[in-house]
Design a protein around this motif. Structure first.
Motif, mmCIF file in Angstrom:
data_model
loop_
_atom_site.group_PDB
_atom_site.id
_atom_site.type_symbol
_atom_site.label_atom_id
_atom_site.label_comp_id
_atom_site.label_asym_id
_atom_site.label_seq_id
_atom_site.Cartn_x
_atom_site.Cartn_y
_atom_site.Cartn_z
ATOM 1 N N GLN A 77 46.099 29.565 47.907
ATOM 2 C CA GLN A 77 46.898 28.965 49.065
ATOM 3 C C GLN A 77 48.393 29.077 48.988
ATOM 4 O OE1 GLN A 77 45.044 27.787 51.260
ATOM 5 N NE2 GLN A 77 43.354 28.123 49.839
ATOM 6 N N ASP A 78 48.813 29.898 47.846
ATOM 7 C CA ASP A 78 50.320 29.946 47.675
ATOM 8 C C ASP A 78 50.790 31.628 47.478
ATOM 9 O OD1 ASP A 78 52.954 29.709 46.963
ATOM 10 O OD2 ASP A 78 52.759 28.730 45.079
ATOM 11 N N ALA A 79 51.355 32.104 48.512
ATOM 12 C CA ALA A 79 51.665 33.487 48.404
ATOM 13 C C ALA A 79 52.740 33.861 47.604
ATOM 14 C CB ALA A 79 52.132 33.934 49.726
ATOM 15 N N LYS A 80 53.399 32.768 47.104
ATOM 16 C CA LYS A 80 54.787 33.021 46.177
ATOM 17 C C LYS A 80 54.316 32.795 44.593
ATOM 18 C CE LYS A 80 58.117 30.807 49.079
ATOM 19 N NZ LYS A 80 59.143 29.908 49.237
ATOM 20 N N SER A 81 52.801 32.848 44.446
ATOM 21 C CA SER A 81 52.478 32.477 43.084
ATOM 22 C C SER A 81 52.054 33.867 42.560
ATOM 23 C CB SER A 81 51.180 31.728 43.090
ATOM 24 O OG SER A 81 49.886 32.118 43.731
ATOM 25 N N ARG A 82 52.584 35.058 42.832
ATOM 26 C CA ARG A 82 52.235 36.153 42.417
ATOM 27 C C ARG A 82 52.414 36.540 41.095
ATOM 28 N NH1 ARG A 82 49.870 38.624 46.882
ATOM 29 N NH2 ARG A 82 49.049 40.234 45.474
ATOM 30 N N VAL A 83 51.796 37.267 40.228
ATOM 31 C CA VAL A 83 52.105 37.804 38.911
ATOM 32 C C VAL A 83 51.788 39.436 38.908
ATOM 33 C CG1 VAL A 83 51.647 35.636 37.667
ATOM 34 C CG2 VAL A 83 49.784 37.247 37.985
ATOM 35 N N ARG A 84 52.516 39.919 38.015
ATOM 36 C CA ARG A 84 52.382 41.330 37.911
ATOM 37 C C ARG A 84 52.407 41.832 36.602
ATOM 38 N NH1 ARG A 84 55.340 40.027 42.155
ATOM 39 N NH2 ARG A 84 55.116 41.021 44.075
ATOM 40 N N SER A 85 51.629 42.876 36.086
ATOM 41 C CA SER A 85 51.445 43.159 34.668
ATOM 42 C C SER A 85 50.887 44.814 34.942
ATOM 43 C CB SER A 85 50.342 42.371 34.122
ATOM 44 O OG SER A 85 50.182 42.833 32.697
ATOM 45 N N LEU A 86 50.637 45.249 33.916
ATOM 46 C CA LEU A 86 50.002 46.448 33.643
ATOM 47 C C LEU A 86 48.593 46.499 33.046
ATOM 48 C CD1 LEU A 86 50.707 49.641 33.927
ATOM 49 C CD2 LEU A 86 51.643 49.525 31.711
ATOM 50 N N THR A 87 47.768 47.384 33.456
ATOM 51 C CA THR A 87 46.512 47.348 33.019
ATOM 52 C C THR A 87 46.027 48.666 32.565
ATOM 53 O OG1 THR A 87 45.450 47.655 35.301
ATOM 54 C CG2 THR A 87 45.427 45.231 34.520
ATOM 55 N N LEU A 88 45.112 48.884 31.757
ATOM 56 C CA LEU A 88 44.708 50.380 31.020
ATOM 57 C C LEU A 88 43.196 50.518 31.462
ATOM 58 C CD1 LEU A 88 45.402 52.643 29.210
ATOM 59 C CD2 LEU A 88 44.952 51.015 27.544
ATOM 60 N N LEU A 89 42.741 51.660 31.768
ATOM 61 C CA LEU A 89 41.496 52.176 31.520
ATOM 62 C C LEU A 89 41.240 53.293 30.707
ATOM 63 C CD1 LEU A 89 38.496 52.441 32.819
ATOM 64 C CD2 LEU A 89 39.448 54.038 34.753
ATOM 65 N N GLN A 90 40.668 52.922 29.700
ATOM 66 C CA GLN A 90 40.223 53.874 28.697
ATOM 67 C C GLN A 90 39.080 54.630 28.986
ATOM 68 O OE1 GLN A 90 40.570 50.992 25.609
ATOM 69 N NE2 GLN A 90 41.385 52.539 24.184
ATOM 70 N N ILE A 91 38.890 56.080 28.952
ATOM 71 C CA ILE A 91 37.834 56.717 29.192
ATOM 72 C C ILE A 91 37.423 57.460 27.919
ATOM 73 C CG2 ILE A 91 36.715 58.542 30.813
ATOM 74 C CD1 ILE A 91 38.757 57.848 32.948
ATOM 75 N N GLY A 92 36.089 57.370 27.690
ATOM 76 C CA GLY A 92 35.617 58.078 26.330
ATOM 77 C C GLY A 92 34.518 58.982 26.724
ATOM 78 N N ASN A 93 33.739 59.317 25.741
ATOM 79 C CA ASN A 93 32.395 60.190 26.001
ATOM 80 C C ASN A 93 31.435 59.522 26.712
ATOM 81 O OD1 ASN A 93 34.056 62.645 24.898
ATOM 82 N ND2 ASN A 93 33.725 61.813 22.836
ATOM 83 N N LYS A 94 31.335 58.249 26.396
ATOM 84 C CA LYS A 94 30.080 57.486 26.677
ATOM 85 C C LYS A 94 30.581 56.271 27.157
ATOM 86 C CE LYS A 94 27.095 59.753 23.296
ATOM 87 N NZ LYS A 94 26.049 59.442 22.114
ATOM 88 N N TYR A 95 31.814 55.761 26.919
ATOM 89 C CA TYR A 95 31.938 54.364 27.294
ATOM 90 C C TYR A 95 33.464 54.378 27.997
ATOM 91 C CZ TYR A 95 28.657 52.327 24.003
ATOM 92 O OH TYR A 95 27.325 52.001 23.316
#
Length: 306
Positions: A77-95
């Motif tokens: 309900q609050d457009a000003k409640s935004r947060v920002r960060s950085l995420t990581l996708l690790q790709i392996g051989n099976k996982y």
């Protein structure tokens, strides 16, 4: 951050010899909202303070790391409640593993610091600074061979709630239109997933059918993903091939195995009444009556609505 002159929540938490792990798991819990900052809440423990390496089960080694900027509206309900960060996708051989980059960094710094035998007083400020930047809470591990997905998340204090499910199969609909993201030509698709409608931009120039969180299954890497309300936005801003050892792992300390439905219920209940959740956690926690009366419910806007 708190208002000017208001100490952050963690500065009012008294740790009497508790484990470093407990402190930072708690930090992750309470920093979910600045509405809990500056409160006089005490956690007590008889255990001697010490640092330790992250308890983990190694599953795979990373071959590619893909970074996504993360933009989230905490309060629907609050457009000003935004947060920002950085995420990581690790790709392996099976996982594959997807998580907040700063949680990944916290684990790495903790392990290296322990191996170097740095004193706890030197370790804590570094981890506290990193911990305050963590915004995306779940860690999602996908077993691509068995098509299983394991989600781990701190919700209340140090316990990690873990549930397993079949890897979700996203039903994508290809759309007309294209754009350029990070120099790559991207095509458009849409899908509905657990209560939200999403738009994805993917590139067939990067032949990896993966993406942020639990998303994948397109004929190319997802470069941008967002729900139509723009409450969750992931945008690729880095891709690198890894030649050094970078493990993909599960946390194994204080893990509580549960179901997706129960984990959602626990999270919802914590946001609805944080004080009750903390007092019922089984830990030795003291929250003064006057503080309890001032704590308001936390915004609840989960990535999975159903």
């Amino acid at each position: 951050e708190g208002a000017a002159g208001t100490p952050p929540f963690w500065s009012g938490v008294r740790l009497q010899g508790s484990l470093v792990f407990l402190f930072f798991a708690f930090l992750l819990t309470v920093l979910v909202s600045n509405k809990l900052e500056g409160q006089n809440i005490q956690i007590r423990s008889d255990k001697a303070m010490k640092s330790d390496t992250i308890a983990k089960k190694i599953l795979d080694r990373t071959t590619y790391r893909i970074f996504y900027s993360y933009d989230h509206q905490k309060d629907p309900q609050d457009a000003k409640s935004r947060v920002r960060s950085l995420t990581l996708l690790q790709i392996g051989n099976k996982y594959n593993r997807f998580m907040d980059y700063f949680k990944y960094r916290m684990d790495s710094v903790n392990d290296v610091s322990v191996k170097k035998k740095l004193p706890v007083v030197q370790l804590m400020p570094m981890l506290t600074n990193i911990g305050r930047q963590i915004k995306f809470r779940p860690s999602v591990i996908q077993n691509r061979v068995e098509r299983k997905c394991i989600t781990q998340q701190n919700i209340v204090l140090s316990e990690i709630y873990q549930y397993e499910e079949a890897t979700p199969k996203i039903q994508w609909e290809m759309l007309k239109g294209d754009t350029i993201i990070s120099g790559y030509k991207c095509k458009k698709a849409k899908a509905t997933f657990r209560g939200r409608k999403y738009i994805a931009w993917y590139s067939q120039d990067v032949e990896m059918p993966f993406g942020p969180y639990k998303f994948g299954g397109l004929p190319g890497l997802i470069f941008c993903l967002y729900d139509v309300e723009k409450h969750y936005i992931f945008t690729l801003n880095g891709l690198e091939k890894i030649k050094y050892y970078d493990p993909i792992y599960l946390w194994t300390r204080k893990v509580i195995k549960t179901t997706r439905e129960d984990a959602q219920k626990i999270h919802k209940n914590f946001c609805a009444d944080p004080v009750k959740a903390l007092l019922n956690s089984g830990k030795d926690i003291n929250i003064p009556k006057e503080t309890q009366a001032t704590v308001q419910p936390l915004p609840y806007n989960p990535i999975e609505r159903e």
